[in-house]
Design a protein around this motif. Structure first.
Motif, PDB file in Angstrom:
ATOM      1  N   UNK A  51       0.819  -1.180  -0.084  1.00 60.24           N
ATOM      2  CA  UNK A  51       0.066  -0.016  -0.005  1.00 60.24           C
ATOM      3  C   UNK A  51       0.936   1.377   0.014  1.00 60.24           C
ATOM      4  N   UNK A  52       0.700   2.155  -0.855  1.00 62.35           N
ATOM      5  CA  UNK A  52       1.580   3.577  -0.882  1.00 62.35           C
ATOM      6  C   UNK A  52       0.880   4.138   0.075  1.00 62.35           C
ATOM      7  N   UNK A  53       1.796   5.034   0.697  1.00 58.68           N
ATOM      8  CA  UNK A  53       1.578   5.992   1.759  1.00 58.68           C
ATOM      9  C   UNK A  53       2.930   7.032   1.907  1.00 58.68           C
ATOM     10  N   UNK A  54       2.618   8.140   2.427  1.00 61.32           N
ATOM     11  CA  UNK A  54       3.642   9.270   2.859  1.00 61.32           C
ATOM     12  C   UNK A  54       3.798   9.742   4.189  1.00 61.32           C
ATOM     13  N   UNK A  55       2.804   9.550   4.980  1.00 60.00           N
ATOM     14  CA  UNK A  55       2.888  10.126   6.144  1.00 60.00           C
ATOM     15  C   UNK A  55       3.951   9.256   7.347  1.00 60.00           C
ATOM     16  N   UNK A  56       3.609   7.873   7.134  1.00 59.13           N
ATOM     17  CA  UNK A  56       4.118   6.693   7.902  1.00 59.13           C
ATOM     18  C   UNK A  56       4.392   5.463   7.148  1.00 59.13           C
ATOM     19  N   UNK A  57       5.363   5.055   7.284  1.00 58.81           N
ATOM     20  CA  UNK A  57       5.513   3.708   6.859  1.00 58.81           C
ATOM     21  C   UNK A  57       5.486   2.289   7.909  1.00 58.81           C
ATOM     22  N   UNK A  58       4.538   1.570   7.564  1.00 59.87           N
ATOM     23  CA  UNK A  58       4.317   0.563   8.512  1.00 59.87           C
ATOM     24  C   UNK A  58       5.048  -0.842   7.819  1.00 59.87           C
ATOM     25  N   UNK A  59       6.050  -1.378   8.436  1.00 56.07           N
ATOM     26  CA  UNK A  59       6.707  -2.603   7.992  1.00 56.07           C
ATOM     27  C   UNK A  59       6.251  -3.781   8.776  1.00 56.07           C
ATOM     28  N   UNK A  60       5.752  -4.662   8.105  1.00 57.77           N
ATOM     29  CA  UNK A  60       5.263  -5.874   9.060  1.00 57.77           C
ATOM     30  C   UNK A  60       5.832  -7.075   8.534  1.00 57.77           C
ATOM     31  N   UNK A  61       5.713  -8.290   9.488  1.00 58.19           N
ATOM     32  CA  UNK A  61       6.351  -9.612   9.068  1.00 58.19           C
ATOM     33  C   UNK A  61       5.085 -10.405   9.429  1.00 58.19           C
ATOM     34  N   UNK A  82      -1.039   5.870   5.310  1.00 58.03           N
ATOM     35  CA  UNK A  82       0.067   4.903   5.791  1.00 58.03           C
ATOM     36  C   UNK A  82       0.681   3.975   4.675  1.00 58.03           C
ATOM     37  N   UNK A  83       1.897   4.000   4.559  1.00 57.08           N
ATOM     38  CA  UNK A  83       2.492   2.948   3.640  1.00 57.08           C
ATOM     39  C   UNK A  83       2.550   1.495   4.216  1.00 57.08           C
ATOM     40  N   UNK A  84       2.267   0.427   3.740  1.00 55.52           N
ATOM     41  CA  UNK A  84       2.344  -1.096   4.376  1.00 55.52           C
ATOM     42  C   UNK A  84       3.301  -1.739   3.375  1.00 55.52           C
ATOM     43  N   UNK A  85       4.123  -2.022   4.308  1.00 53.43           N
ATOM     44  CA  UNK A  85       5.518  -3.038   3.291  1.00 53.43           C
ATOM     45  C   UNK A  85       5.276  -4.405   4.135  1.00 53.43           C
ATOM     46  N   UNK A  86       5.372  -5.495   3.412  1.00 47.76           N
ATOM     47  CA  UNK A  86       5.520  -6.778   3.746  1.00 47.76           C
ATOM     48  C   UNK A  86       7.039  -7.159   3.575  1.00 47.76           C
ATOM     49  N   UNK A  87       7.693  -7.336   5.002  1.00 47.04           N
ATOM     50  CA  UNK A  87       9.013  -7.828   5.019  1.00 47.04           C
ATOM     51  C   UNK A  87       8.955  -9.207   5.511  1.00 47.04           C
ATOM     52  N   UNK A  88       8.926  -9.990   4.607  1.00 47.27           N
ATOM     53  CA  UNK A  88       9.046 -11.729   4.773  1.00 47.27           C
ATOM     54  C   UNK A  88      10.200 -12.172   5.145  1.00 47.27           C
ATOM     55  N   UNK A  89      11.311 -11.672   4.964  1.00 49.55           N
ATOM     56  CA  UNK A  89      12.590 -11.966   5.133  1.00 49.55           C
ATOM     57  C   UNK A  89      13.349 -11.196   6.316  1.00 49.55           C
ATOM     58  N   UNK A  90      13.614 -11.721   7.023  1.00 48.17           N
ATOM     59  CA  UNK A  90      14.620 -10.833   8.128  1.00 48.17           C
ATOM     60  C   UNK A  90      15.944 -10.820   7.810  1.00 48.17           C
ATOM     61  N   UNK A  91      16.325 -11.880   7.472  1.00 47.80           N
ATOM     62  CA  UNK A  91      17.943 -12.061   7.178  1.00 47.80           C
ATOM     63  C   UNK A  91      18.013 -12.775   5.737  1.00 47.80           C
TER      64      UNK A  91
END
Length: 177
Positions: A51-61, A82-91
């Motif tokens: 999800x695009x967004x410019x006020x804050x980025x929510x990075x979730x796993x 709010x921008x939403x980013x799926x971070x499925x890989x931590x390392x």
């Protein structure tokens, strides 16, 4: 992985990977979201903009991806983009997508179904502090001993849900000013 669709892709990627791997999968059934992303391709170490967004980025796993999307909808009703980013890989972690989110949004909230210490939020905070210092609020279990019980009830008891993410975003935005 955040859902069954992504878990399937992650298992296939891990099978082709040389070296040790750790794949963490929740036990509760969750809404499938990744099958609706046009051109979705799972790649180790690459986050996915949902999800695009410019006020804050929510990075979730993991399962917090769905909760982050719900939180973004609630925040939109308040006029917060709010921008939403799926971070499925931590390392390895996707430094590029994290740095871009920090530069463009000016505040980050991480969300994980885990202790906020020494996990996903800490990894994101390290990247941000080294490259583009902005407020980072880590949302998850706040370093307390765990409880047993029905999974959703335990998550709700610790505020590890959409409402908790909304509160973390408000905190991050207050720090941004």
């Amino acid at each position: 992985p955040c859902d069954a669709f992504e878990a399937d892709a992650a298992v296939k990627a891990v099978m082709d990977y040389e070296g040790p791997c750790y794949l963490r999968i929740g036990r509760n059934p969750v809404e499938v979201v990744m099958d609706q992303i046009p051109g979705y391709h799972f790649e180790l170490g690459k986050g996915i903009l949902l999800r695009e967004g410019s006020d804050v980025a929510i990075l979730a796993t993991g399962i917090m991806v769905q909760e982050s999307l719900k939180a973004a909808e609630a925040l939109a009703a308040e006029g917060i983009n709010a921008r939403v980013i799926n971070i499925h890989t931590i390392k390895p972690i996707d430094r590029e997508i994290i740095e871009k989110a920090a530069r463009e949004c000016g505040a980050i909230v991480t969300s994980e179904e885990h202790n906020v210490l020494a996990g996903f939020g800490s990894a994101v905070a390290e990247v941000v502090s080294e490259t583009c210092p902005v407020p980072v609020v880590r949302h998850g279990v706040n370093d307390v001993f765990g409880r047993s019980g029905a999974a959703q009830q335990v998550l709700d008891a610790y505020g590890v849900n959409a409402a908790g993410i909304v509160e973390a975003v408000r905190k991050a935005l207050a720090m941004k000013k």
